[in-house]
Design a protein around this motif. Structure first.
Motif, PDB file in Angstrom:
ATOM      1  N   GLN A  47       0.848  -1.208   0.000  1.00 40.41           N
ATOM      2  CA  GLN A  47       0.000   0.000   0.000  1.00 40.41           C
ATOM      3  C   GLN A  47       0.880   1.252   0.000  1.00 40.41           C
ATOM      4  O   GLN A  47       0.639   2.190  -0.764  1.00 40.41           O
ATOM      5  CB  GLN A  47      -0.861  -0.004   1.262  1.00 40.41           C
ATOM      6  N   GLU A  48       1.892   1.209   0.839  1.00 37.87           N
ATOM      7  CA  GLU A  48       2.839   2.341   0.929  1.00 37.87           C
ATOM      8  C   GLU A  48       3.524   2.580  -0.403  1.00 37.87           C
ATOM      9  O   GLU A  48       3.687   3.700  -0.857  1.00 37.87           O
ATOM     10  CB  GLU A  48       3.917   2.016   1.982  1.00 37.87           C
ATOM     11  N   TYR A  49       3.925   1.439  -1.045  1.00 40.46           N
ATOM     12  CA  TYR A  49       4.638   1.519  -2.328  1.00 40.46           C
ATOM     13  C   TYR A  49       3.731   2.169  -3.383  1.00 40.46           C
ATOM     14  O   TYR A  49       4.160   3.018  -4.166  1.00 40.46           O
ATOM     15  CB  TYR A  49       5.062   0.122  -2.760  1.00 40.46           C
ATOM     16  N   LEU A  50       2.463   1.741  -3.369  1.00 40.69           N
ATOM     17  CA  LEU A  50       1.519   2.252  -4.372  1.00 40.69           C
ATOM     18  C   LEU A  50       1.205   3.735  -4.171  1.00 40.69           C
ATOM     19  O   LEU A  50       0.983   4.472  -5.140  1.00 40.69           O
ATOM     20  CB  LEU A  50       0.218   1.425  -4.346  1.00 40.69           C
ATOM     21  N   THR A  51       1.184   4.156  -2.902  1.00 42.62           N
ATOM     22  CA  THR A  51       0.867   5.574  -2.629  1.00 42.62           C
ATOM     23  C   THR A  51       2.131   6.448  -2.710  1.00 42.62           C
ATOM     24  O   THR A  51       2.071   7.643  -2.475  1.00 42.62           O
ATOM     25  CB  THR A  51       0.255   5.724  -1.227  1.00 42.62           C
ATOM     26  N   GLY A  52       3.242   5.816  -3.016  1.00 44.36           N
ATOM     27  CA  GLY A  52       4.498   6.573  -3.171  1.00 44.36           C
ATOM     28  C   GLY A  52       5.180   6.888  -1.873  1.00 44.36           C
ATOM     29  O   GLY A  52       6.143   7.663  -1.836  1.00 44.36           O
ATOM     30  N   GLY A  53       4.727   6.285  -0.801  1.00 45.54           N
ATOM     31  CA  GLY A  53       5.323   6.546   0.507  1.00 45.54           C
ATOM     32  C   GLY A  53       6.533   5.675   0.794  1.00 45.54           C
ATOM     33  O   GLY A  53       7.055   5.673   1.921  1.00 45.54           O
ATOM     34  N   SER A  59       8.085  -3.236  -6.461  1.00 49.49           N
ATOM     35  CA  SER A  59       6.889  -3.506  -5.653  1.00 49.49           C
ATOM     36  C   SER A  59       7.094  -4.717  -4.733  1.00 49.49           C
ATOM     37  O   SER A  59       7.617  -5.744  -5.179  1.00 49.49           O
ATOM     38  CB  SER A  59       5.718  -3.773  -6.607  1.00 49.49           C
TER      39      SER A  59
END
Lengths: 253, 289
Positions: A47-53, A59
């Motif tokens: 989720q963090e990876y997808l939101t750029g965090g 991935s």
């Protein structure tokens, strides 16, 4: 002949224990990882990876895919050495003279060894497929078809490896099983590298080694039948070469 | 298959390894007999046995078992042969039970009841790993296997080597029991001639890949003798009678090949009976001279 197969399977008792241990361990670890990918830390990381965090270059789901693929291949890899183990067990006990006195032809004795290989590899494949089916229920990363492709590719590679070992043992009369293992692996690696040399160079030039791994995994998942066909050819050649040489030279079988 | 007079027949068999050659071997073993195959280590006994069993191929010559050529028939003929080697050959993790499972799927005539009876008779635990067996027990296990598939011929390569006299005697008793049946034969290779003297009917001597003496054991023992004389008396003995000479501290021992003729020709000299061991030693020594 059946008796020799039974004897070979008895020789592989230790390997059976290793197979069970590796299979159970990799299955448990994979299930835990897949559960984590659904509702655990891996899911949070994704989720963090997808939101750029996250500053991860790749991935987490992708890494998980690699890891699951390795875990699926591990149990089969643990039985990849069955042929050599059977040869070693016979050599260590001095079984060759006993085998020579049995009412079996040289061809029957070699056939028995090939059947042992098929039985070992077949059982390993069947168990891996069954576990893959269970694993596929836990994840969307891979379908059962993908898992099955991986397992069948691994089984085909083991058969190619064993066919090479058999040829080396009979053709070159190699007694040192470590050399047999190493040379078989080197031959397979060389064929693999030569066949995808262009892609390797491209991946290195583009500094994208992960693409190479991804392509490799996709090949194993979707093009398993190419490896299976290669395994069938290698086994046929190996069988006829081995029986031919053994009949002529009466070597250790 | 039952119409044969010789259970083993070798005619002009040659096997050349380069550094060792089995040279033109010919002998027969009559059905129902015990044949001792005598020779020192490296004489070619094991090679001959391997050729007989078709484990290795002869360069030339003919080998017949039960009256049939071993070429192409060996696997079928081996159904009726029990083989015992000087080393066990079974995997050390295997128990008697495991060996039974293996063998009953190999031999058509495997009789597990007989096998377990033999294990009991030989006091061999059926569940114990054979790797934990003593040398004598290992040998008995091999014999139990060899006797449990209705074999008509026992082929044994140094079965009593390295065993203590009690176990050796036990094993010889088993062999005697085996040959009580009319069509049962034994071919036993050994350099322990004392054992062969006890059970063999026929003997074949081999040295350096060549046969130098063969025939009925009793006839050979009756024919040969040790003539004792002084060194200066040797010249008077007919050379055709002398096989070999051995000098000792008190005189000379001469192995002669016709004891009756020697007794007739030299009544004043002492002629003792000889043993297979002495015969082997004299022949081997004279061949090397």
């Amino acid at each position: 002949m059946k008796g020799l197969i039974i004897k070979d399977l008895m020789c592989l008792r230790k390997m059976r224990a290793t197979f069970i241990f590796v299979t159970v361990s990799s299955f448990v670890i994979t299930v835990m990882a897949l559960i984590s990918a659904r509702c655990g830390n891996i899911a949070l990381a994704e989720q963090e990876y997808l939101t750029g965090g996250s500053d991860m270059p790749i991935s987490p789901a992708y890494i998980l895919w690699y890891a699951v693929a390795v875990m699926v291949l591990l149990p089969l890899a643990s039985i990849g050495d069955s042929l050599i183990l059977a040869f070693e067990a016979d050599k260590n006990s001095g079984f060759a003279p006993v085998a020579g006195a049995l009412p079996l032809s040289v061809k029957q004795r070699i056939t028995a060894r090939f059947i042992t290989l098929f039985l070992t590899c077949g059982t390993g494949t069947f168990i891996s497929l069954a576990l893959s089916f269970i694993l596929s229920l836990f994840t969307d990363i891979m379908t059962f078809g993908d898992f099955a492709g991986l397992v069948l590719s691994a089984a085909s590679l083991i058969l190619i490896f064993s066919a090479l070992e058999m040829i080396l043992i009979f053709l070159l009369k190699m007694k040192n099983t470590d050399y047999v293992r190493i040379i078989s692996l080197l031959i397979m690696s060389a064929v693999f590298i030569v066949s995808i040399l262009g892609r390797i160079i491209d991946a290195i030039r583009a500094v994208k080694p992960t693409e190479l791994i991804t392509d490799g995994l996709l090949f194993l998942e979707n093009r398993w039948f190419i490896l299976a066909a290669a395994a069938a050819v290698c086994l046929l050649v190996s069988y006829f070469v081995s029986t031919g040489i053994a009949e002529r030279k009466r070597g250790e079988i | 298959m039952d119409i044969y007079t010789n259970v083993i027949e070798l005619n002009n068999v040659v096997k050349d390894y380069g550094d060792f050659k089995l040279d033109n071997i010919s002998f027969t073993v009559p059905r129902g007999s015990v044949c001792g195959f005598i020779g020192q280590n490296g004489a070619g006994k094991t090679t001959t046995i391997r050729l007989m069993l078709d484990v290795i191929k002869a360069d030339s010559g003919e080998i017949k078992l039960f009256g049939e050529d071993v070429k192409d028939n060996a696997p079928r003929l081996r159904e009726d042969i029990g083989v015992v080697y000087d080393e066990m050959g079974f995997h050390e993790f295997m128990s008697g039970k495991d060996i039974n499972i293996m063998m009953k799927h190999i031999y058509k005539n495997w009789d597990e009841e007989v096998f377990f009876d033999y294990l009991k008779k030989f006091s061999l635990p059926s569940k114990k790993k054979c790797g934990d067996f003593s040398r004598g027990m290992r040998m008995k296990l091999q014999i139990a296997v060899a006797l449990s598939h209705n074999a008509k011929l026992l082929v044994m390569d140094e079965p009593t080597a390295g065993l203590d006299p009690i176990v050796r005697n036990e094993i010889l008793d088993i062999f005697r029991e085996f040959v009580l049946e009319e069509d049962h034969s034994i071919f036993i290779s050994s350099h322990i001639t004392g054992d062969l003297e006890k059970i063999a009917d026929e003997v074949v001597f081999i040295d350096g890949g060549k046969l130098f003496l063969q025939g009925n054991k009793d006839e050979i023992l009756e024919r040969h003798g040790i003539l004792k004389c002084r060194k200066d008396e040797i010249g008077s003995i007919s050379k055709s009678l002398i096989v070999g000479v051995q000098e000792g501290a008190f005189g000379v021992d001469v192995l002669i090949n016709d004891m009756k003729a020697a007794a007739r020709l030299y009544p004043e000299l002492v002629i003792d009976r000889t043993s297979l061991e002495e015969i082997m030693l004299f022949y081997v020594a004279s061949a090397r001279r």
